[in-house]
Scaffold this motif. Structure first.
Motif, PDB file in Angstrom:
ATOM      1  N   SER A  17       0.795  -1.224   0.000  1.00 54.03           N
ATOM      2  CA  SER A  17       0.000   0.000   0.000  1.00 54.03           C
ATOM      3  C   SER A  17       0.831   1.281   0.000  1.00 54.03           C
ATOM      4  CB  SER A  17      -0.952  -0.006   1.196  1.00 54.03           C
ATOM      5  OG  SER A  17      -0.209   0.029   2.395  1.00 54.03           O
ATOM      6  N   GLU A  41       4.390   1.714  -4.781  1.00 56.08           N
ATOM      7  CA  GLU A  41       3.883   0.390  -5.167  1.00 56.08           C
ATOM      8  C   GLU A  41       2.520   0.518  -5.838  1.00 56.08           C
ATOM      9  OE1 GLU A  41       3.932  -3.649  -5.729  1.00 56.08           O
ATOM     10  OE2 GLU A  41       5.578  -2.444  -4.946  1.00 56.08           O
ATOM     11  N   LEU A  42       1.662   1.384  -5.307  1.00 54.71           N
ATOM     12  CA  LEU A  42       0.346   1.591  -5.922  1.00 54.71           C
ATOM     13  C   LEU A  42       0.481   2.161  -7.339  1.00 54.71           C
ATOM     14  CD1 LEU A  42      -1.720   2.988  -2.914  1.00 54.71           C
ATOM     15  CD2 LEU A  42      -1.918   0.738  -3.967  1.00 54.71           C
ATOM     16  N   ARG A  43       1.402   3.104  -7.530  1.00 49.69           N
ATOM     17  CA  ARG A  43       1.623   3.689  -8.863  1.00 49.69           C
ATOM     18  C   ARG A  43       2.134   2.627  -9.827  1.00 49.69           C
ATOM     19  NH1 ARG A  43       4.644   7.999  -7.701  1.00 49.69           N
ATOM     20  NH2 ARG A  43       2.801   9.287  -7.531  1.00 49.69           N
ATOM     21  N   ARG A  56       1.673  -0.639  -9.725  1.00 48.17           N
ATOM     22  CA  ARG A  56       0.594  -1.595 -10.039  1.00 48.17           C
ATOM     23  C   ARG A  56      -0.451  -0.963 -10.960  1.00 48.17           C
ATOM     24  NH1 ARG A  56      -1.286  -5.119  -5.207  1.00 48.17           N
ATOM     25  NH2 ARG A  56      -1.199  -6.746  -6.772  1.00 48.17           N
TER      26      ARG A  56
END
Length: 130
Positions: free
Chosen positions: A94, A98-100, A102
């Motif tokens: 989270s 990492e969110l970018r 994914r």
């Protein structure tokens, strides 16, 4: 010899005592002779065996309880370790970077502008101007 016999009789106790009648007094019978020696021994042995059996039974229950507590604490430690691992994975996934990454892998692009949806009417409106 008769004087010696008379002196001996003078010092010896009489074979029976005279009964003196008193009002309100009665003769109490002697207690019954003690009986049941073997019964008493059997009861004592039964109490002894019962108390030892009870102590062994309670000891066995306490040992079983200790094993149960040990098993539960091992399971608790395993669950706590699994929880810590999952929490670490969630925190790692989270992060913004990492969110970018994914979102880029899925083909998503950043939004140009944010819009609001009014759920009661279903109207999409632009955000309020600042």
């Amino acid at each position: 010899m008769s004087t010696a016999l008379n002196t001996q009789r003078a010092f010896s106790a009489p074979s029976s005592r005279p009964v003196i009648e008193m009002p309100g007094l009665t003769v109490v019978p002697t207690p019954a002779p003690a009986r049941g020696f073997y019964g008493t021994v059997i009861v004592c042995l039964a109490i002894l065996v019962g108390s030892l059996g009870g102590a062994f039974h309670l000891n066995t229950l306490m040992i079983q309880g200790a094993y149960d507590v040990k098993n539960i604490s091992v399971e608790l430690n395993e669950v706590a370790a699994r929880e810590a691992t999952l929490e670490k994975e969630v925190i790692g996934v989270s992060t913004p970077n990492e969110l970018r990454a994914r979102a880029d892998a899925l083909g998503l692009v950043p939004a140009e502008g944010a819009l609001h949806v009014d759920l009661e009417t279903g109207v999409i409106t632009a955000p309020a101007e600042k």
